[in-house]
Design a protein around this motif. Structure first.
Motif, PDB file in Angstrom:
ATOM      1  N   CYS A  25      42.368  31.283  40.648  1.00 44.81           N
ATOM      2  CA  CYS A  25      41.270  32.112  40.148  1.00 44.81           C
ATOM      3  C   CYS A  25      41.702  32.676  38.803  1.00 44.81           C
ATOM      4  CB  CYS A  25      40.956  33.230  41.146  1.00 44.81           C
ATOM      5  SG  CYS A  25      39.597  34.310  40.670  1.00 44.81           S
ATOM      6  N   LYS A  44      35.601  42.950  36.802  1.00 47.99           N
ATOM      7  CA  LYS A  44      36.348  42.569  37.995  1.00 47.99           C
ATOM      8  C   LYS A  44      35.702  41.349  38.644  1.00 47.99           C
ATOM      9  CE  LYS A  44      37.741  45.811  40.806  1.00 47.99           C
ATOM     10  NZ  LYS A  44      37.752  46.821  41.901  1.00 47.99           N
ATOM     11  N   LYS A  45      36.469  40.282  38.793  1.00 50.08           N
ATOM     12  CA  LYS A  45      35.979  39.071  39.440  1.00 50.08           C
ATOM     13  C   LYS A  45      36.169  39.112  40.959  1.00 50.08           C
ATOM     14  CE  LYS A  45      36.942  35.015  37.897  1.00 50.08           C
ATOM     15  NZ  LYS A  45      37.704  33.840  37.409  1.00 50.08           N
ATOM     16  N   ASP A  46      37.297  39.656  41.365  1.00 49.56           N
ATOM     17  CA  ASP A  46      37.603  39.637  42.788  1.00 49.56           C
ATOM     18  C   ASP A  46      38.710  40.642  43.061  1.00 49.56           C
ATOM     19  OD1 ASP A  46      37.377  38.952  45.399  1.00 49.56           O
ATOM     20  OD2 ASP A  46      38.113  36.894  45.190  1.00 49.56           O
ATOM     21  N   SER A  47      38.891  40.981  44.342  1.00 49.47           N
ATOM     22  CA  SER A  47      39.952  41.912  44.727  1.00 49.47           C
ATOM     23  C   SER A  47      40.471  41.531  46.103  1.00 49.47           C
ATOM     24  CB  SER A  47      39.440  43.349  44.736  1.00 49.47           C
ATOM     25  OG  SER A  47      38.397  43.494  45.687  1.00 49.47           O
ATOM     26  N   ALA A  48      41.635  42.047  46.427  1.00 43.80           N
ATOM     27  CA  ALA A  48      42.256  41.755  47.724  1.00 43.80           C
ATOM     28  C   ALA A  48      43.184  42.890  48.092  1.00 43.80           C
ATOM     29  CB  ALA A  48      43.019  40.439  47.674  1.00 43.80           C
ATOM     30  N   HIS A  91      39.593  37.765  50.145  1.00 43.24           N
ATOM     31  CA  HIS A  91      38.610  36.858  49.567  1.00 43.24           C
ATOM     32  C   HIS A  91      39.270  35.520  49.296  1.00 43.24           C
ATOM     33  CE1 HIS A  91      35.604  40.069  48.932  1.00 43.24           C
ATOM     34  NE2 HIS A  91      36.669  40.820  48.748  1.00 43.24           N
ATOM     35  N   ALA A 145      43.609  43.028  41.916  1.00 46.56           N
ATOM     36  CA  ALA A 145      42.312  42.769  41.281  1.00 46.56           C
ATOM     37  C   ALA A 145      42.503  41.744  40.177  1.00 46.56           C
ATOM     38  CB  ALA A 145      41.723  44.053  40.707  1.00 46.56           C
ATOM     39  N   GLN A 177      38.967  33.511  46.796  1.00 47.35           N
ATOM     40  CA  GLN A 177      39.319  33.148  45.422  1.00 47.35           C
ATOM     41  C   GLN A 177      40.745  33.545  45.066  1.00 47.35           C
ATOM     42  OE1 GLN A 177      35.901  34.745  43.090  1.00 47.35           O
ATOM     43  NE2 GLN A 177      35.758  32.655  42.332  1.00 47.35           N
ATOM     44  N   ILE A 178      41.129  34.757  45.414  1.00 52.27           N
ATOM     45  CA  ILE A 178      42.494  35.189  45.122  1.00 52.27           C
ATOM     46  C   ILE A 178      43.424  34.604  46.177  1.00 52.27           C
ATOM     47  CG2 ILE A 178      44.063  37.144  45.007  1.00 52.27           C
ATOM     48  CD1 ILE A 178      41.877  38.799  43.860  1.00 52.27           C
TER      49      ILE A 178
END
Length: 711
Positions: free
Chosen positions: A45, A89-93, A19, A82, A21-22
């Motif tokens: 982020c 949770k805002k985002d993960s990768a 993503h 994360a 953002q990360i």
């Protein structure tokens, strides 16, 4: 106090996460020869970061991330990340990569590999030098996702660069097929002053002054003394003096003051090595300095200024590009005045490797190669062409890496007027010619690697091998023609050509026409077979046969009524050198028939036979030159050489006729010279000395030291 700038300024120009953002600086996907370090740009982020290494959801079963951490794993590795905000949770990768450890212990660059091998981080201080070995190539920053590797070199930042960064870096040993991925952590060298002056007032946004101590009375410039309860606005385009003394006014009270110079201008210019240098414009008050401060240590503390500079710079390494903005606190005599913000771009990323595109799809080109060279629009293009290299040993097979071409490079480079240029590579009728083009792009002080293109332009040499397994016969040494009609078609589309015969040839049936100059060069074991009715007509061209073994393949069951020459010349030239010709026909035959042509036979053996009539060479209005050769003709009526309205030069040769009737030579309205030859006749029912040479009344032949029956 309002935050202005941070020394732990974190910049990354790649996002290797799933993503946007990360932003994960390290690791990244690939196969690496060292263990990796986890580095995340948490400012991209904001939130609480967690990671896992065992496939679990890091937001549930993960480790908290609060700074770079070594991932002490090898083989296949998966890192899940994360970012949480308020327990959501805002985002993960997820990043997957492979580690095959190799410390390069036996390599000359082993010492450099050890500087980061165990930690994944190379610590660097501005002004020092990274000696990146020339045995390696490297990629930095925004370029790590590309293949535009740069040769190893010394890397250095300006000594007064104040940026702290984590810069991704790959070093590559292409020969060993090994790559190491690590991050360079840059920290500034402390060079500023740390003095601060306490004053009973505060200046914000340059123009507003607040008075902080009610135990003092204040005066601005020539105004009256007072105890201001509200902030005052000042015109900072001019200088001001602020005075203060104890509110308990008494004669002789000490009066303190502070001079506020006019607001300075901060300027930015390019340094010697491409860095961006920030300082005060000429004429600015000498009391001014810019404040660089550290990140606050806890949520309750304020950012603290650690250094003041008259000048500092933003810099990056060769092979990288960085953009950003800086808000710096401005001080006068160690008193804060306000801040300024400025953007910058430090572009040390070399221009891309020039693109070289050719209309020739292969290393061998059958036509002049049209080559187009282009570079980035914002760069300058330089190119050079090596001296044409004429290939003498055309039977060898060559490639781009052949040793003959290793030291063939352009002697000079020229600058193109545009960032695109077209070049046509022509052999200029010199046979097979090798060309090399080199090109590089330049942007400012930075130069791209050199792009190379090489080609052999050969419109002259064609190759034949019927046993070739090449998928697409192209007539090259590596992909020869497998059908001789392919050779003839190629030759007729060229001005000059040479056909190299490697295996036996079945000559095409019927009449084939050669209309361009051609050499046929044959291996010792090759045979050029003519089937019944096959013949070659040469029109207004030259044909040279070298080392050819020519035979007829079978005799037609139908007796031919007309004479079909094996080789017919019309306004042409035939050179036969070191050849063996053995032919057998049906009723009649002429091996070589020339009209207004030149026939030259040297060091060759020629034999022809038929039932009724056979002739080795017939020339009309032609010139025949025969030397050191053997010519035999056999038929009921046989002639070795027949010349009409032409010229004959015959020397050091052996000629024989056999059959019922025959002539070694017959000449009509012609002239010639015969020297040091041997003539032999084997005619049934006739005396051996009868009529071996015939001359009409208009012909003459000089007899010089010839021997033989009937001459």
């Amino acid at each position: 106090m309002k935050r202005i700038f941070t020394l732990t300024f974190l910049v990354s120009f790649i996002s290797l996460a799933l993503h946007a953002q990360i932003k994960v600086i390290s690791p990244c996907a690939g196969v690496w020869s060292n263990k990796q370090v986890l580095v995340i740009d948490t400012e991209a982020c904001p939130g609480d970061y967690y990671y896992s290494l065992n496939g679990t959801d890091p937001s549930v079963f993960g480790f908290a991330y609060d700074g770079p951490v070594l991932i002490d794993l090898k083989d296949d590795v998966s890192v899940k990340i994360a970012v949480m905000e308020n327990s959501v949770k805002k985002d993960s990768a997820e990043i997957k990569y492979t580690v095959v450890p190799d410390p390069a212990a036996l390599k000359p660059y082993s010492e450099f590999i050890q500087t980061f091998y165990d930690t994944g981080i190379y610590n660097y201080t501005s002004g020092s030098v990274i000696e990146l070995p020339q045995d390696l190539t490297y990629l930095l920053g925004k370029s790590v996702a590309s293949n535009n590797y740069l040769p190893g070199r010394n890397l250095k930042l300006a000594q007064d660069s104040i940026l702290s960064r984590y810069i991704p870096c790959i070093v590559n040993d292409a020969a060993a097929e090994k790559k190491w991925f690590f991050v360079i952590r840059t920290v500034p060298r402390a060079a500023g002053t740390y003095s601060r002056r306490d004053v009973p007032f505060k200046i914000s946004d340059w123009n507003t002054i607040e008075f902080l101590n009610d135990n003092y009375i204040y005066k601005i410039d020539s105004e009256y003394w007072e105890l201001p309860k509200q902030p005052k606005f000042l015109d900072r385009t001019i200088s001001h003096m602020i005075s203060w003394q104890s509110i308990d006014y008494q004669a002789g009270n000490p009066v303190e003051f502070f001079v506020l110079p006019a607001k300075p201008e901060v300027v930015c210019y390019d340094g010697e090595d491409g860095e961006k240098v920030f300082t005060f414009a000429p004429g600015s008050d000498e009391s001014y300095a810019m404040g660089i401060y550290s990140e606050k240590k806890s949520s309750s503390s304020e950012n603290e200024y650690n250094a003041l500079f008259r000048k500092f710079s933003a810099d990056t390494f060769h092979g990288d590009l960085i953009t950003g903005s800086i808000t710096a606190g401005i001080y006068s005599n160690s008193v804060y005045q306000g801040n300024v913000t400025f953007s910058y771009e430090v572009d040390k990323y070399p221009p891309s490797l020039p693109k070289i595109v050719s209309d020739s799809e292969n290393f061998y080109s059958r036509k002049p190669a049209l080559v187009k060279i282009s570079s980035d629009a914002d760069s300058e293009l330089f190119y050079g062409i090596s001296e044409p290299y004429i290939i003498d040993n055309v039977r060898n097979s060559y490639s781009k890496d052949s040793v003959e071409f290793q030291n063939l490079n352009p002697k000079y480079y020229q600058k193109s007027e545009r960032n695109i240029v077209s070049i046509t590579l022509k052999p200029q009728d010199r046979g097979a010619v090798y060309f090399k083009i080199c090109a590089y792009a330049k942007k400012g002080e930075f130069t791209s690697p050199v792009a190379q293109y090489s080609v052999i332009v050969d419109q002259y040499n064609y190759y034949y091998d019927k046993d070739s397994t090449a998928l697409i016969p192209m007539g090259t040494a590596e992909a020869p023609f497998t059908d001789f009609s392919q050779c003839l078609e190629a030759v007729n589309n060229s001005r000059h050509s040479c056909i190299h015969i490697k295996s036996s040839v079945d000559f095409p049936e019927g009449v084939s026409t050669l209309s361009s100059n051609c050499i046929i060069d044959s291996d010792d074991d090759s045979v050029l077979y003519f089937s019944p009715g096959s013949s070659l007509v040469v029109k207004s061209a030259s044909l040279e046969l070298n080392g050819c073994n020519i035979k007829t393949k079978g005799v037609s069951a139908v007796k031919n009524k007309t004479i079909i020459p094996l080789i017919k010349l019309e306004n042409s030239v035939l050179d036969m050198n070191d050849c063996v010709v053995s032919t057998e026909f049906g009723k009649t035959s002429t091996l070589i028939d020339g009209y207004q042509s030149s026939i030259n036979i040297l060091d060759s053996t020629v034999y022809t036979a038929a039932s009724t009539y056979a002739s080795c060479i017939t020339g009309v209005k032609s010139r025949l030159n025969i030397k050191n050769s053997v010519l035999n003709s056999k038929a009921e009526t046989s002639v070795v050489i027949s010349v009409s309205d032409g010229e004959l030069n015959l020397s050091d040769s052996s000629l024989k006729t056999a059959g019922s009737m025959g002539r070694i030579i017959e000449m009509f309205a012609s002239k010639g010279v015969a020297k040091n030859n041997k003539f032999l006749t084997e005619l049934e029912g006739r005396e051996s000395d009868e009529y071996p040479v015939y001359l009409d009344k208009k012909s003459s032949l000089q007899d010089i030291s010839n021997v033989g029956n009937g001459f």
